[in-house]
Design a protein around this motif. Structure first.
Motif, mmCIF file in Angstrom:
data_model
loop_
_atom_site.group_PDB
_atom_site.id
_atom_site.type_symbol
_atom_site.label_atom_id
_atom_site.label_comp_id
_atom_site.label_asym_id
_atom_site.label_seq_id
_atom_site.Cartn_x
_atom_site.Cartn_y
_atom_site.Cartn_z
ATOM 1 N N LEU A 1 0.854 -1.193 0.000
ATOM 2 C CA LEU A 1 0.000 0.000 0.000
ATOM 3 C C LEU A 1 0.885 1.236 0.000
ATOM 4 N N ILE A 2 0.671 2.079 -0.984
ATOM 5 C CA ILE A 2 1.577 3.218 -1.186
ATOM 6 C C ILE A 2 1.317 4.324 -0.170
ATOM 7 N N ARG A 3 2.401 4.974 0.241
ATOM 8 C CA ARG A 3 2.337 6.108 1.163
ATOM 9 C C ARG A 3 3.125 7.262 0.573
ATOM 10 N N TRP A 4 2.596 8.471 0.751
ATOM 11 C CA TRP A 4 3.278 9.666 0.243
ATOM 12 C C TRP A 4 3.496 10.647 1.362
ATOM 13 N N ASN A 5 4.771 10.903 1.651
ATOM 14 C CA ASN A 5 5.104 11.933 2.618
ATOM 15 C C ASN A 5 5.689 13.107 1.844
ATOM 16 N N SER A 6 4.853 14.099 1.594
ATOM 17 C CA SER A 6 5.225 15.212 0.732
ATOM 18 C C SER A 6 5.939 16.308 1.514
ATOM 19 N N ALA A 7 7.024 16.832 0.924
ATOM 20 C CA ALA A 7 7.746 17.926 1.572
ATOM 21 C C ALA A 7 6.816 19.115 1.786
ATOM 22 N N VAL B 1 -0.290 -6.586 -5.160
ATOM 23 C CA VAL B 1 0.005 -5.247 -5.688
ATOM 24 C C VAL B 1 -1.241 -4.687 -6.372
ATOM 25 N N ASN B 2 -1.658 -3.491 -5.966
ATOM 26 C CA ASN B 2 -2.819 -2.821 -6.570
ATOM 27 C C ASN B 2 -2.449 -2.228 -7.925
ATOM 28 N N GLU C 1 -3.999 -6.897 -7.809
ATOM 29 C CA GLU C 1 -5.359 -6.533 -7.382
ATOM 30 C C GLU C 1 -5.944 -5.488 -8.320
ATOM 31 N N VAL C 2 -7.103 -5.801 -8.844
ATOM 32 C CA VAL C 2 -7.828 -4.841 -9.687
ATOM 33 C C VAL C 2 -9.242 -4.690 -9.144
ATOM 34 N N THR C 3 -9.896 -3.587 -9.485
ATOM 35 C CA THR C 3 -11.296 -3.434 -9.087
ATOM 36 C C THR C 3 -12.181 -3.589 -10.320
#
Ligand code: C2E
Ligand code: MG
Ligand code: MG
Ligand code: MG
Length: 284
Positions: A61-67, A114-115, A147-149
């Protein structure tokens, strides 16, 4: 998360994104540089066998920590990445990263989920991307579940299906994510041999609250999956009460905070090596 609504043309966003076009523009600008700035990271959530409670897989599961924006939830930036097609390079990175992590640090009986978004799947070189991620990492394709929807079938269904069939031909398996929340058509289940149907959290919650409809729907999905030779994963199981309900309904696998939250790769490695150690002690 953006769910495709019936018509497939309009999508729902978090109210904040909808209300604030300027914020969206800034978010998009930052997202364009997120990869090169190393702001993206994968967390992994365990999926356990409903009976033994042993870990069978981890979902990336992707995570984004943006500056600029701090932590931005995937429910917010994944739809934006899809709209801007940034999900294509980001998705390639996710695929490579997840395959590498699993191949290098997890035991061979633990798989990785993997999504994949429709925009990725419809790219002509999607399958080549998967093949490359597998060969570069030397991950056994049998250990990769994509994984697909249901939304993949709303646009170019035959292209999507062909890409997934090619992935299956090289040994990967396909899970149908968030089942029951999108534009469901049972016809898709006839056309593509999914290995797993992931029952959306809303049904799990409903069942635990004794909603007869939710219980009936899960029962029906499990029975249908069984007779189609597919397994089921109950999503979003948060407590023992929900776990007990799901066990009673005979779902094959369970995922949710009750068994583990999404966690950094280093935590997964620690858990897996501890398990391996216990196993060695037991069998010694
Ligand atoms: P998903 O694939 O259905 O992933 C499951 C989501 O449910 C995750 O949210 C997870 O953190 C959350 N979850 C798991 N267990 C529980 C629980 O017990 N209770 C509750 N309330 N939530 C639980 P997350 O990480 O915020 O991701 C949201 C969605 O973003 C994912 O839904 C997926 O559709 C998308 N996404 C995440 N990573 C990627 C990615 O690498 N690529 C693509 N294309 N989409 C991604
Ligand atoms: Mg998923
Ligand atoms: Mg899901
Ligand atoms: Mg879901």
């Amino acid at each position: 998360r953006a769910k495709d609504e019936g018509g497939g043309t309009h999508r729902e966003y978090e109210p904040s994104l909808h209300a604030n076009a300027e914020e969206r523009r800034q978010l998009e600008h930052s997202l364009r540089h997120a990869l090169e700035r190393d702001e993206l990271v994968l967390h992994y959530q365990p999926v356990v066998d409903a009976r033994t409670e042993g870990v069978v897989s981890f979902e990336a599961l992707i995570r984004w920590n943006s500056a600029e924006h701090g932590f931005v939830s995937p429910g917010k930036f994944v739809p934006l990445a899809e709209d801007t097609r940034l999900i294509v390079p980001i998705g390639t990175w996710v695929m490579q990263q997840a395959c590498r992590e699993a191949a290098a640090h997890w035991p061979a009986n633990v798989r990785v989920n993997v999504n994949v978004s429709p925009e990725q799947l419809l790219e002509p070189d999607f399958v080549a991307t998967v093949v490359r991620a597998l060969s570069e990492s030397r991950l056994d394709p049998k250990r990769l579940e994509i994984e697909v929807t249901e939304s993949i079938f709303l646009r170019d269904a035959s292209v999507a299906r062909k890409a997934l069939e090619e992935c299956m031909a090289i040994g990967c398996s396909i899970a149908l994510d968030d089942f029951g929340t999108g534009y469901s058509s049972l016809g898709y289940l006839r056309k593509l041999k999914f290995s797993t149907i992931k029952v959306d959290r809303t049904f799990v919650q409903g069942a635990a609250q004794q909603s007869p409809e939710s219980i009936a729907i899960i029962r029906a999905v499990v029975a249908m999956a069984d007779s189609l030779g597919m397994t089921t994963t109950a999503e979003g199981v948060e407590n023992e009460e929900e776990a007990a309900m799901i066990r009673g309904l005979n779902c094959t696998k369970i995922q949710g905070f009750h068994f583990g939250r999404p966690m950094p790769a280093s935590d997964v490695r620690a858990i897996l090596s501890r398990q391996a150690e216990e196993w060695r002690l037991k069998s010694a």
